[in-house]
Design a protein around this motif. Structure first.
Motif, PDB file in Angstrom:
ATOM      1  N   ASP A  32      36.148  47.319  47.130  1.00 34.30           N
ATOM      2  CA  ASP A  32      36.131  48.291  46.031  1.00 34.30           C
ATOM      3  C   ASP A  32      37.448  49.027  45.864  1.00 34.30           C
ATOM      4  O   ASP A  32      37.698  49.626  44.807  1.00 34.30           O
ATOM      5  CB  ASP A  32      34.998  49.298  46.237  1.00 34.30           C
ATOM      6  CG  ASP A  32      33.636  48.728  45.859  1.00 34.30           C
ATOM      7  OD1 ASP A  32      33.599  47.641  45.254  1.00 34.30           O
ATOM      8  OD2 ASP A  32      32.612  49.377  46.157  1.00 34.30           O
ATOM      9  N   ARG A  57      40.263  47.635  45.509  1.00 30.02           N
ATOM     10  CA  ARG A  57      41.119  46.860  44.607  1.00 30.02           C
ATOM     11  C   ARG A  57      40.369  46.285  43.404  1.00 30.02           C
ATOM     12  O   ARG A  57      40.935  46.186  42.325  1.00 30.02           O
ATOM     13  CB  ARG A  57      41.758  45.695  45.375  1.00 30.02           C
ATOM     14  CG  ARG A  57      42.738  46.125  46.453  1.00 30.02           C
ATOM     15  CD  ARG A  57      44.107  46.408  45.866  1.00 30.02           C
ATOM     16  NE  ARG A  57      45.067  46.735  46.912  1.00 30.02           N
ATOM     17  CZ  ARG A  57      45.811  45.847  47.546  1.00 30.02           C
ATOM     18  NH1 ARG A  57      45.665  44.560  47.268  1.00 30.02           N
ATOM     19  NH2 ARG A  57      46.673  46.231  48.455  1.00 30.02           N
ATOM     20  N   ARG A  58      39.143  45.874  43.601  1.00 33.35           N
ATOM     21  CA  ARG A  58      38.416  45.169  42.536  1.00 33.35           C
ATOM     22  C   ARG A  58      37.474  46.146  41.843  1.00 33.35           C
ATOM     23  O   ARG A  58      36.424  46.497  42.375  1.00 33.35           O
ATOM     24  CB  ARG A  58      37.664  43.967  43.108  1.00 33.35           C
ATOM     25  CG  ARG A  58      38.599  42.922  43.719  1.00 33.35           C
ATOM     26  CD  ARG A  58      37.847  41.662  44.089  1.00 33.35           C
ATOM     27  NE  ARG A  58      38.686  40.711  44.779  1.00 33.35           N
ATOM     28  CZ  ARG A  58      39.417  39.757  44.185  1.00 33.35           C
ATOM     29  NH1 ARG A  58      39.378  39.633  42.867  1.00 33.35           N
ATOM     30  NH2 ARG A  58      40.147  38.924  44.898  1.00 33.35           N
ATOM     31  N   LYS A  59      37.874  46.548  40.653  1.00 33.91           N
ATOM     32  CA  LYS A  59      37.149  47.587  39.926  1.00 33.91           C
ATOM     33  C   LYS A  59      36.801  47.135  38.507  1.00 33.91           C
ATOM     34  O   LYS A  59      37.413  46.216  37.968  1.00 33.91           O
ATOM     35  CB  LYS A  59      37.996  48.871  39.853  1.00 33.91           C
ATOM     36  CG  LYS A  59      38.388  49.450  41.212  1.00 33.91           C
ATOM     37  CD  LYS A  59      39.250  50.691  41.037  1.00 33.91           C
ATOM     38  CE  LYS A  59      39.696  51.240  42.390  1.00 33.91           C
ATOM     39  NZ  LYS A  59      38.556  51.781  43.161  1.00 33.91           N
ATOM     40  N   THR A  60      35.833  47.815  37.928  1.00 36.43           N
ATOM     41  CA  THR A  60      35.522  47.614  36.518  1.00 36.43           C
ATOM     42  C   THR A  60      36.553  48.362  35.683  1.00 36.43           C
ATOM     43  O   THR A  60      37.393  49.097  36.206  1.00 36.43           O
ATOM     44  CB  THR A  60      34.119  48.141  36.189  1.00 36.43           C
ATOM     45  OG1 THR A  60      34.121  49.576  36.353  1.00 36.43           O
ATOM     46  CG2 THR A  60      33.066  47.537  37.105  1.00 36.43           C
ATOM     47  N   GLN A 106      32.686  46.517  51.878  1.00 36.82           N
ATOM     48  CA  GLN A 106      32.734  47.243  50.606  1.00 36.82           C
ATOM     49  C   GLN A 106      33.973  48.111  50.457  1.00 36.82           C
ATOM     50  O   GLN A 106      34.591  48.153  49.388  1.00 36.82           O
ATOM     51  CB  GLN A 106      31.477  48.100  50.448  1.00 36.82           C
ATOM     52  CG  GLN A 106      31.411  48.827  49.098  1.00 36.82           C
ATOM     53  CD  GLN A 106      30.057  49.463  48.843  1.00 36.82           C
ATOM     54  OE1 GLN A 106      29.195  49.490  49.720  1.00 36.82           O
ATOM     55  NE2 GLN A 106      29.864  49.979  47.644  1.00 36.82           N
ATOM     56  N   GLY A 142      36.670  51.980  36.385  1.00 36.82           N
ATOM     57  CA  GLY A 142      37.132  52.412  37.693  1.00 36.82           C
ATOM     58  C   GLY A 142      36.121  52.308  38.809  1.00 36.82           C
ATOM     59  O   GLY A 142      36.412  52.678  39.948  1.00 36.82           O
ATOM     60  N   SER A 143      34.929  51.809  38.517  1.00 40.19           N
ATOM     61  CA  SER A 143      33.908  51.659  39.551  1.00 40.19           C
ATOM     62  C   SER A 143      34.169  50.395  40.365  1.00 40.19           C
ATOM     63  O   SER A 143      34.704  49.411  39.850  1.00 40.19           O
ATOM     64  CB  SER A 143      32.516  51.574  38.924  1.00 40.19           C
ATOM     65  OG  SER A 143      32.236  52.742  38.170  1.00 40.19           O
ATOM     66  N   GLY A 144      33.759  50.405  41.631  1.00 41.32           N
ATOM     67  CA  GLY A 144      33.891  49.226  42.460  1.00 41.32           C
ATOM     68  C   GLY A 144      32.896  48.155  42.050  1.00 41.32           C
ATOM     69  O   GLY A 144      31.834  48.447  41.474  1.00 41.32           O
ATOM     70  N   THR A 145      33.214  46.909  42.352  1.00 40.71           N
ATOM     71  CA  THR A 145      32.356  45.787  41.934  1.00 40.71           C
ATOM     72  C   THR A 145      31.635  45.117  43.099  1.00 40.71           C
ATOM     73  O   THR A 145      30.952  44.116  42.907  1.00 40.71           O
ATOM     74  CB  THR A 145      33.209  44.716  41.206  1.00 40.71           C
ATOM     75  OG1 THR A 145      34.200  44.196  42.112  1.00 40.71           O
ATOM     76  CG2 THR A 145      33.884  45.303  39.980  1.00 40.71           C
ATOM     77  N   TRP A 146      31.773  45.667  44.321  1.00 48.53           N
ATOM     78  CA  TRP A 146      31.214  45.023  45.508  1.00 48.53           C
ATOM     79  C   TRP A 146      29.706  44.826  45.386  1.00 48.53           C
ATOM     80  O   TRP A 146      29.192  43.753  45.688  1.00 48.53           O
ATOM     81  CB  TRP A 146      31.540  45.857  46.741  1.00 48.53           C
ATOM     82  CG  TRP A 146      31.200  45.213  48.050  1.00 48.53           C
ATOM     83  CD1 TRP A 146      31.972  44.332  48.766  1.00 48.53           C
ATOM     84  CD2 TRP A 146      30.024  45.406  48.833  1.00 48.53           C
ATOM     85  NE1 TRP A 146      31.351  43.975  49.939  1.00 48.53           N
ATOM     86  CE2 TRP A 146      30.146  44.620  50.008  1.00 48.53           C
ATOM     87  CE3 TRP A 146      28.867  46.176  48.656  1.00 48.53           C
ATOM     88  CZ2 TRP A 146      29.161  44.584  50.995  1.00 48.53           C
ATOM     89  CZ3 TRP A 146      27.886  46.136  49.642  1.00 48.53           C
ATOM     90  CH2 TRP A 146      28.030  45.341  50.797  1.00 48.53           C
TER      91      TRP A 146
END
Length: 344
Positions: free
Chosen positions: A93, A95-98, A89, A101-105
């Motif tokens: 999280d 690098r990959r965000k909504t 996670q 700015g929230s993480g997408t894990w």
């Protein structure tokens, strides 16, 4: 992508394939599940009857919007799915965000579980960050604990829309060690982890396949843009703008056919430059036998020319896995000899 573009793909590409061909038709770039599942169903139904019997359809997804309707589509059509999960996670999280700015894990891991429960076994693409190279054990546990058995590794390479990398050539030994640790742990624990970079090289070295680099052969890879524009060699050519190559667009599938594309001056010049780059690789690089000439889009992105040889992509995605496999095998040979000597 409009129905006319889909139909042109069917009539101008599929009609040229032999019945025993095994093409992979991948919905990629952006996020395929951003379209309604009904659109994907219609596109697949229009293409599938004309595809060779061994064709494999696939989507590559961030895993956020795969609903029950999407799972029914994947199951009913035999469409494979790949998920983009950057490991544990804290790495994913980062690098990959909504958009907020929230993480997408958490979202993609929930999707992974749902897909696995439905009998689907997604492959995974992991984009590595430099700190990840110091914790291979953490990555191995992540794949093992979540029953992820098919992984491909990448890094933030300078390619296409990404103008620069956070990695350097000096990271090659660390990348190789990362692979070695994964191989060692997978073997010791009996976990069937397939690392695609390693598998491809092993197939060549064991004589089970010839080294075939689809990225340097005209029309081995065909990428179609949403408006019907056509390119070949590297799919990333779709987003490259290089002086002298007119954006690597070789025509439009709505307006022309491949006989005309092949006569396009831009295509002919690109093909010649790619060949020059391959020949340079062959004469200068000891890894050529397992690589076949590198990636043209990475050459262009890193050196602003196709007529070049080694790239950072080569070092980290070809050479490092090759070194890792060799060291792994040699280490196991020594361990076996030592064991035998002890018994003797």
């Amino acid at each position: 992508m409009s129905r006319p573009v889909i139909d042109a793909i069917r009539h101008k590409i599929f009609s040229r394939m032999s019945l025993d061909a095994s093409p992979r038709i991948v919905w990629h770039a952006g996020e395929p599940t951003a379209v309604p599942v009904s659109w994907m169903q219609d596109a697949t139904e229009r293409l599938l009857p004309f595809a060779p019997r061994n064709a494999q359809f696939m989507i590559q997804s961030n895993g956020i919007a795969i609903s029950s309707a999407w799972i029914r589509f994947l199951t009913s059509t035999g469409t494979a799915v790949g998920l983009s999960i950057d490991g544990p996670q804290r790495f994913h999280d980062a690098r990959r965000k909504t958009r907020t700015g929230s993480g997408t894990w958490s979202m993609v891991m929930k999707t992974l579980g749902v897909l696995q429960s439905a009998g689907l076994a997604p492959s995974v693409i992991t984009v590595l960050q430099r700190p990840a190279l110091t914790v291979p054990d953490e990555f191995f546990r992540f794949y093992r604990d979540n029953e992820i058995g098919d992984v491909s590794f990448s890094f933030d390479e300078a390619n296409g829309a990404n103008p620069m990398s956070t990695f350097a050539a000096s990271d090659k030994p660390a990348m190789a060690n990362f692979y070695i640790h994964l191989l060692d742990q997978a073997l010791e624990e009996g976990f069937p982890l397939q690392i695609r970079e390693i598998e491809r090289i092993a197939e060549v070295l064991t004589g089970n396949s010839l080294c075939h680099n689809e990225l340097v052969n005209p029309w081995d890879v065909i990428a179609i843009n949403v408006n019907g524009d056509v390119t070949s060699f590297s799919p990333d050519f779709m987003e490259l703008r290089a002086q002298g190559h007119k954006g690597f667009c070789f025509g439009n599938i709505l307006e022309s056919d491949f006989d005309e594309f092949s006569q396009d001056e831009n295509f002919r010049q690109t093909s010649a430059d790619v060949r020059d780059g391959v020949e340079l690789c062959q004469t200068t690089c000891s890894y050529f036998g397992i690589c076949g000439g590198g990636s043209p889009s990475n050459k262009m992105s890193e050196w602003q020319s196709l007529k070049t040889a080694e790239t950072l992509f080569c070092k980290l995605s070809i050479q490092a896995p090759a070194d890792a496999l060799l060291q792994f095998v040699q280490g196991r040979e020594r361990a076996t000899l030592s064991t035998r000597a002890g018994k003797a």
